[in-house]
Design a protein around this motif. Structure first.
Motif, PDB file in Angstrom:
ATOM      1  N   LEU A 122       0.900  -1.186   0.000  1.00 58.23           N
ATOM      2  CA  LEU A 122       0.044   0.042  -0.040  1.00 58.23           C
ATOM      3  C   LEU A 122       0.828   1.147   0.130  1.00 58.23           C
ATOM      4  N   ARG A 123       1.879   1.085   0.799  1.00 63.36           N
ATOM      5  CA  ARG A 123       2.786   2.296   0.827  1.00 63.36           C
ATOM      6  C   ARG A 123       3.424   2.599  -0.256  1.00 63.36           C
ATOM      7  N   ALA A 124       3.904   1.370  -1.067  1.00 66.10           N
ATOM      8  CA  ALA A 124       4.668   1.692  -2.409  1.00 66.10           C
ATOM      9  C   ALA A 124       3.699   2.309  -3.416  1.00 66.10           C
ATOM     10  N   VAL A 125       2.503   1.989  -3.383  1.00 64.66           N
ATOM     11  CA  VAL A 125       1.577   2.631  -4.542  1.00 64.66           C
ATOM     12  C   VAL A 125       1.397   4.072  -3.846  1.00 64.66           C
ATOM     13  N   ARG A 126       1.067   4.438  -2.888  1.00 63.98           N
ATOM     14  CA  ARG A 126       0.774   5.913  -2.083  1.00 63.98           C
ATOM     15  C   ARG A 126       2.101   6.566  -2.352  1.00 63.98           C
ATOM     16  N   LEU A 127       2.998   6.226  -2.031  1.00 62.09           N
ATOM     17  CA  LEU A 127       4.580   6.897  -2.340  1.00 62.09           C
ATOM     18  C   LEU A 127       4.552   7.151  -3.769  1.00 62.09           C
ATOM     19  N   ALA A 128       4.408   6.332  -4.847  1.00 61.51           N
ATOM     20  CA  ALA A 128       4.542   6.282  -6.119  1.00 61.51           C
ATOM     21  C   ALA A 128       3.642   7.620  -6.651  1.00 61.51           C
ATOM     22  N   ALA A 129       2.474   7.237  -6.153  1.00 58.74           N
ATOM     23  CA  ALA A 129       1.453   8.314  -6.833  1.00 58.74           C
ATOM     24  C   ALA A 129       1.798   9.912  -6.265  1.00 58.74           C
ATOM     25  N   ALA A 130       2.433   9.822  -5.083  1.00 64.11           N
ATOM     26  CA  ALA A 130       2.766  11.145  -4.358  1.00 64.11           C
ATOM     27  C   ALA A 130       4.329  11.678  -5.373  1.00 64.11           C
ATOM     28  N   GLY A 131       4.928  11.060  -6.109  1.00 63.49           N
ATOM     29  CA  GLY A 131       5.915  11.293  -6.809  1.00 63.49           C
ATOM     30  C   GLY A 131       7.178  10.872  -6.122  1.00 63.49           C
ATOM     31  N   ASP A 132       7.018  10.162  -5.146  1.00 60.80           N
ATOM     32  CA  ASP A 132       8.353   9.564  -4.222  1.00 60.80           C
ATOM     33  C   ASP A 132       8.467   8.017  -4.775  1.00 60.80           C
ATOM     34  N   SER A 133       9.353   7.226  -4.171  1.00 70.55           N
ATOM     35  CA  SER A 133       9.830   6.236  -4.556  1.00 70.55           C
ATOM     36  C   SER A 133      10.071   5.318  -3.268  1.00 70.55           C
ATOM     37  N   LEU A 134       9.931   4.018  -3.412  1.00 71.16           N
ATOM     38  CA  LEU A 134      10.294   3.125  -2.421  1.00 71.16           C
ATOM     39  C   LEU A 134      10.669   1.747  -3.131  1.00 71.16           C
ATOM     40  N   LEU A 135      12.043   1.106  -2.419  1.00 73.82           N
ATOM     41  CA  LEU A 135      12.257  -0.075  -2.468  1.00 73.82           C
ATOM     42  C   LEU A 135      12.405  -0.809  -1.435  1.00 73.82           C
ATOM     43  N   SER A 136      11.890  -2.145  -1.259  1.00 71.29           N
ATOM     44  CA  SER A 136      11.969  -2.712  -0.109  1.00 71.29           C
ATOM     45  C   SER A 136      13.198  -3.079   0.719  1.00 71.29           C
ATOM     46  N   PRO A 137      13.499  -2.722   1.749  1.00 70.25           N
ATOM     47  CA  PRO A 137      15.005  -3.099   2.301  1.00 70.25           C
ATOM     48  C   PRO A 137      15.673  -4.347   1.971  1.00 70.25           C
ATOM     49  N   ASP A 138      14.867  -5.559   1.949  1.00 72.00           N
ATOM     50  CA  ASP A 138      15.501  -6.636   1.237  1.00 72.00           C
ATOM     51  C   ASP A 138      15.922  -6.358   0.044  1.00 72.00           C
ATOM     52  N   VAL A 139      15.421  -5.911  -0.722  1.00 66.17           N
ATOM     53  CA  VAL A 139      15.680  -5.752  -2.126  1.00 66.17           C
ATOM     54  C   VAL A 139      16.949  -4.894  -2.310  1.00 66.17           C
ATOM     55  N   THR A 140      16.883  -3.606  -1.406  1.00 60.36           N
ATOM     56  CA  THR A 140      18.204  -2.858  -1.700  1.00 60.36           C
ATOM     57  C   THR A 140      19.392  -3.455  -1.070  1.00 60.36           C
ATOM     58  N   ARG A 141      19.282  -4.417   0.040  1.00 60.12           N
ATOM     59  CA  ARG A 141      20.219  -5.101   0.561  1.00 60.12           C
ATOM     60  C   ARG A 141      21.008  -6.107  -0.435  1.00 60.12           C
ATOM     61  N   LYS A 142      19.718  -6.833  -1.115  1.00 61.01           N
ATOM     62  CA  LYS A 142      20.398  -7.868  -2.166  1.00 61.01           C
ATOM     63  C   LYS A 142      21.149  -7.193  -3.206  1.00 61.01           C
ATOM     64  N   VAL A 143      20.553  -6.000  -3.676  1.00 62.82           N
ATOM     65  CA  VAL A 143      21.207  -5.485  -4.823  1.00 62.82           C
ATOM     66  C   VAL A 143      22.761  -4.991  -4.468  1.00 62.82           C
ATOM     67  N   ILE A 144      22.960  -4.300  -3.051  1.00 63.21           N
ATOM     68  CA  ILE A 144      24.189  -4.262  -2.680  1.00 63.21           C
ATOM     69  C   ILE A 144      25.110  -5.061  -2.634  1.00 63.21           C
ATOM     70  N   ASN A 145      24.690  -6.458  -2.249  1.00 63.14           N
ATOM     71  CA  ASN A 145      25.335  -7.704  -2.035  1.00 63.14           C
ATOM     72  C   ASN A 145      25.695  -7.945  -3.299  1.00 63.14           C
ATOM     73  N   ALA A 146      24.776  -7.967  -4.565  1.00 58.80           N
ATOM     74  CA  ALA A 146      25.216  -8.562  -5.928  1.00 58.80           C
ATOM     75  C   ALA A 146      26.243  -7.747  -6.478  1.00 58.80           C
TER      76      ALA A 146
END
Length: 228
Positions: A122-146
């Motif tokens: 829900l938060r991801a959709v609301r933030l996107a609609a407001a012009g913000d963005s969100l990546l889940s912490p799990d995704v960002t951490r995996k990206v960094i590790n990759a």
């Protein structure tokens, strides 16, 4: 964007090739007063046709779908001037892979896993609609590790980093965690408005299309990303 007699309602298009996933997402979002599922698609071609016709506030796209995949739909949305107000959030069950970087570079407003808590979706959709963005912490951490596992040859510092102030570089690192302005501000003891001002300067100095572009730039530059 649709406004009824009450507060603004976010118009949402959902695209996923699994009917049970679409049903679960529809029930989740339609249970909220400020979100309306305008349409659903079971493949990428259908998603593109719906998004281009309805011009929703947010499109929630599965990464892998029959025919056109979610990334190609995202690219088409990003290239279409008539869809400049439509924000795209990518959703998947798959582990982090190169397609995450492709999604961020192509203008995705967020990237979240299907098994994320409902409040995060829900938060991801609301933030996107407001012009913000969100990546889940799990995704960002995996990206960094990759990126770390690929070695130093995989990173290429952006030349514009040299023009940043110490504070701007700090903000860029925090933006790369995927956190929104209010949470970044709380960690740095500054207001969300101040964070927003710094982000605006970063976009200009680094010639990034949007906030998600800053995230991809920070990863590719090999910046030291804080723990979210």
């Amino acid at each position: 964007m649709t406004t009824h007699e009450g507060p603004r309602v976010i118009e949402l298009v959902i695209a996923d090739d699994q009917s049970l996933i679409r049903m679960a997402l529809r029930n989740l979002f339609n249970g909220e007063d400020d979100i309306h599922v305008a349409a659903e698609a079971e493949n990428g071609q259908e998603a593109w046709e719906l998004v281009s016709r309805l011009r929703p506030d947010v499109a929630l796209l599965d990464v892998r779908m029959p025919g056109l995949d979610g990334l190609e739909v995202l690219r088409r949305v990003s290239r279409d001037a008539h869809l400049a107000a439509t924000r795209v959030v990518m959703i998947t069950t798959f582990e982090v892979d190169d397609y995450i970087f492709d999604a961020l570079s192509s203008g995705a407003a967020g990237f979240i896993m299907k098994d994320a808590p409902p409040d995060d979706l829900l938060r991801a959709v609301r933030l996107a609609a407001a012009g913000d963005s969100l990546l889940s912490p799990d995704v960002t951490r995996k990206v960094i590790n990759a990126y770390a596992e690929r070695g130093t040859g995989a990173t290429r510092p952006h030349p514009g980093l040299a023009a940043l102030t110490e504070r701007e570089l700090e903000i860029l690192r925090w933006v790369a965690t995927g956190l929104p302005n209010d949470e970044i501000g709380a960690r740095l003891f500054i207001s969300p408005a101040t964070v927003r001002t710094h982000v605006g300067k970063l976009l200009a100095k680094l010639a990034a299309r949007d906030r998600a572009g800053l995230v991809a730039l920070a990863y590719r530059s090999g910046l030291d990303i804080p723990d979210a």
